[in-house]
Write a protein that holds these residues in place. Structure first.
Motif, PDB file in Angstrom:
ATOM      1  N   ARG A   1      47.373  20.174  91.194  1.00 41.35           N
ATOM      2  CA  ARG A   1      48.176  19.548  92.257  1.00 41.35           C
ATOM      3  C   ARG A   1      48.724  20.611  93.199  1.00 41.35           C
ATOM      4  NH1 ARG A   1      48.559  15.400  95.565  1.00 41.35           N
ATOM      5  NH2 ARG A   1      50.689  14.993  96.255  1.00 41.35           N
TER       6      ARG A   1
ATOM      7  N   LEU B   1      45.968  21.827  95.510  1.00 42.06           N
ATOM      8  CA  LEU B   1      45.637  20.907  96.598  1.00 42.06           C
ATOM      9  C   LEU B   1      46.678  20.974  97.711  1.00 42.06           C
ATOM     10  CD1 LEU B   1      43.754  18.555  97.563  1.00 42.06           C
ATOM     11  CD2 LEU B   1      45.446  17.012  96.564  1.00 42.06           C
TER      12      LEU B   1
ATOM     13  N   GLY C   1      39.355  18.522  87.715  1.00 40.65           N
ATOM     14  CA  GLY C   1      39.750  17.492  88.668  1.00 40.65           C
ATOM     15  C   GLY C   1      40.537  16.409  87.966  1.00 40.65           C
TER      16      GLY C   1
ATOM     17  N   THR D   1      43.060  12.517  88.694  1.00 34.25           N
ATOM     18  CA  THR D   1      43.889  11.584  89.451  1.00 34.25           C
ATOM     19  C   THR D   1      44.958  11.069  88.495  1.00 34.25           C
ATOM     20  OG1 THR D   1      42.555   9.630  88.899  1.00 34.25           O
ATOM     21  CG2 THR D   1      41.987  10.810  90.913  1.00 34.25           C
TER      22      THR D   1
ATOM     23  N   GLY E   1      46.419  13.694  92.986  1.00 30.84           N
ATOM     24  CA  GLY E   1      45.070  14.099  92.651  1.00 30.84           C
ATOM     25  C   GLY E   1      44.902  15.574  92.940  1.00 30.84           C
TER      26      GLY E   1
ATOM     27  N   GLN F   1      41.521  18.865  92.570  1.00 31.04           N
ATOM     28  CA  GLN F   1      40.284  19.322  91.952  1.00 31.04           C
ATOM     29  C   GLN F   1      39.922  20.698  92.465  1.00 31.04           C
ATOM     30  OE1 GLN F   1      37.935  16.002  93.786  1.00 31.04           O
ATOM     31  NE2 GLN F   1      36.510  17.641  94.381  1.00 31.04           N
TER      32      GLN F   1
ATOM     33  N   TYR G   1      36.377  13.306  93.216  1.00 29.16           N
ATOM     34  CA  TYR G   1      37.334  12.341  93.769  1.00 29.16           C
ATOM     35  C   TYR G   1      36.792  10.918  93.658  1.00 29.16           C
ATOM     36  CZ  TYR G   1      39.840   9.643  97.317  1.00 29.16           C
ATOM     37  OH  TYR G   1      40.541   8.658  97.976  1.00 29.16           O
TER      38      TYR G   1
ATOM     39  N   ASN H   1      38.216   8.039  91.025  1.00 29.63           N
ATOM     40  CA  ASN H   1      38.944   6.925  91.625  1.00 29.63           C
ATOM     41  C   ASN H   1      38.176   5.606  91.607  1.00 29.63           C
ATOM     42  OD1 ASN H   1      41.678   7.645  92.954  1.00 29.63           O
ATOM     43  ND2 ASN H   1      40.388   9.402  93.437  1.00 29.63           N
TER      44      ASN H   1
ATOM     45  N   TYR I   1      45.782   2.079  96.430  1.00 28.02           N
ATOM     46  CA  TYR I   1      45.365   3.465  96.558  1.00 28.02           C
ATOM     47  C   TYR I   1      46.205   4.249  97.559  1.00 28.02           C
ATOM     48  CZ  TYR I   1      41.120   2.877  93.743  1.00 28.02           C
ATOM     49  OH  TYR I   1      40.228   2.678  92.715  1.00 28.02           O
TER      50      TYR I   1
ATOM     51  N   LYS J   1      42.819   8.808 103.997  1.00 25.62           N
ATOM     52  CA  LYS J   1      41.426   8.637 103.559  1.00 25.62           C
ATOM     53  C   LYS J   1      40.993   7.173 103.666  1.00 25.62           C
ATOM     54  CE  LYS J   1      41.048  12.691 100.557  1.00 25.62           C
ATOM     55  NZ  LYS J   1      40.629  13.217  99.245  1.00 25.62           N
TER      56      LYS J   1
ATOM     57  N   GLU K   1      37.045   6.419 103.474  1.00 28.40           N
ATOM     58  CA  GLU K   1      36.481   6.528 102.134  1.00 28.40           C
ATOM     59  C   GLU K   1      36.890   5.349 101.268  1.00 28.40           C
ATOM     60  OE1 GLU K   1      38.026   8.914 103.793  1.00 28.40           O
ATOM     61  OE2 GLU K   1      37.291  10.918 103.298  1.00 28.40           O
ATOM     62  N   LYS K   2      38.133   4.933 101.373  1.00 28.38           N
ATOM     63  CA  LYS K   2      38.631   3.863 100.507  1.00 28.38           C
ATOM     64  C   LYS K   2      38.069   2.501 100.898  1.00 28.38           C
ATOM     65  CE  LYS K   2      42.846   6.477  99.535  1.00 28.38           C
ATOM     66  NZ  LYS K   2      44.294   6.636  99.840  1.00 28.38           N
TER      67      LYS K   2
END
Length: 351
Positions: free
Chosen positions: A229, A232, A274, A276, A290, A292, A300, A304, A322, A326, A329-330
């Motif tokens: 964490r 990131l 990695g 979450t 999250g 990694q 990811y 997820n 979520y 992003k 992506e979601k």
């Protein structure tokens, strides 16, 4: 109606009952006790009482000046200096900082804003409460009041704020995946062929590189989660204070039973590369953190939208929130966008 205010980090004694009267996880005592210390400013608890009974509870922060986190700075929000899904409709004239601060920010951890208590379903009482907050803010010398990140499920609070005359503020949506399927395979069938193939390819890629993805216990990987964490946050030049994050993990483990802390991890041997981390509240699962390493390419998505989905199904979860950012992506992986709204007004202060 009487507004009772408490300037303390400890939840007021009536809060637990108010939280139990509504279904929104963001007002729960364990959510607030775990994540509340991450919010900027001085905490205030605002409780509306009628006939001596607590009916509505709101959590606010007193901010003397703009906080470091732009998403909690009403000035930055008005200027459009926060993430955006679409081009922003920024007001032509944004008030100067001295015309906005000190300010009262009504919000909750996790970029959410909700009212606790049975009175939250009473439009008239909500309006009275907003009037009382305006008077309380004026008496303390505030220049503005803002409610930020009000979700769709708080429709009555939104209506009350609009009726009060609060200025609507452009924000951005959160991403929610309704669990309308009974297996991971059924979930993947709802995705496009490209997404299904992509997820399978990433799972194979991890395996080919000696990595596995599975649910793990936070107690077993706490230190690795903390390091990933921090890594990131540093990568994106965000505040990465080890002591703060470590204390947050400790509070999670103090306030949540093990089955309500859902951690998915990608490992190479015994090394976590990695993760979450999500918290469960009833039928809602809320991913929070999250991280990694660079070698865990694609982790990811596997964590997820494969492992976390399986964990949600095992627990009978109804929806995975979520969160924000992003968005592309979601949504490509089945999430729908739910709006978050902001509302603010200038306080009439004769001082």
């Amino acid at each position: 109606m009487r507004l009772v205010s408490s300037p303390t980090s400890a939840l007021p004694p009536e809060w637990a009952k108010l939280a139990d009267e509504v279904a929104d996880y963001s007002v729960s005592t364990r959510w607030l006790e775990t994540l509340g210390p991450l919010l900027p400013g001085q905490p205030w608890w605002l409780v509306a009482k009628t006939g001596g009974q607590a009916r509505i509870g709101l959590h606010a922060r007193w901010l003397e000046s703009p906080p470091a986190e732009a998403r909690y700075d009403i000035g930055a929000v008005l200027r459009g200096s926060i993430p955006a899904l679409e081009p922003r409709r920024t007001p032509v004239d944004v008030p100067a900082t001295e015309d906005l601060y000190p300010t009262v920010l009504v919000t909750l951890p996790g970029y959410c804003c909700a009212a606790a208590g049975s009175g939250a379903s009473d439009p008239a009482l909500l309006r009275e409460t907003l009037n009382a907050i305006d008077g309380w803010a004026a008496a303390r010398g505030a220049r503005s009041v803002s409610f930020l990140y009000v979700p769709e499920r708080q429709a009555l609070l939104r209506e009350a704020l609009a009726g009060f005359g609060a200025l609507p503020v452009d924000l951005y949506p959160t991403c929610v995946l309704p669990i309308t399927f009974d297996s991971v395979a059924e979930y993947q069938q709802q995705l496009s062929q490209r997404r299904r193939s992509g997820l399978r390819r990433l799972v194979r890629r991890l395996a080919d590189n000696g990595m596995t993805a599975a649910e793990v216990k936070l107690w077993d990987v706490r230190d690795e989660v903390l390091e990933l964490r921090l890594g990131l946050l540093r990568k994106y030049h965000s505040d990465a204070d080890r002591a703060t994050l470590s204390a947050t993990l400790d509070r999670m483990m103090d306030h949540y039973p093990a089955e309500d802390i859902v951690v998915t991890a990608v490992r190479r041997g015994h090394e976590v590369v990695g993760f979450t981390l999500a918290l469960r509240h009833g039928g809602t699962l809320r991913p929070l953190w999250g991280g990694q390493t660079s070698e865990a390419y694609g982790a990811y998505f596997v964590m997820n939208f494969h492992v976390l989905i399986a964990a949600a199904l095992e627990r009978g979860i109804e929806r995975i929130d979520y969160g924000t950012l992003k968005w592309t992506e979601k949504t490509r992986h089945g999430c729908r966008l739910e709006s978050l709204t902001g509302h603010m007004w200038a306080v009439a202060n004769d001082a």
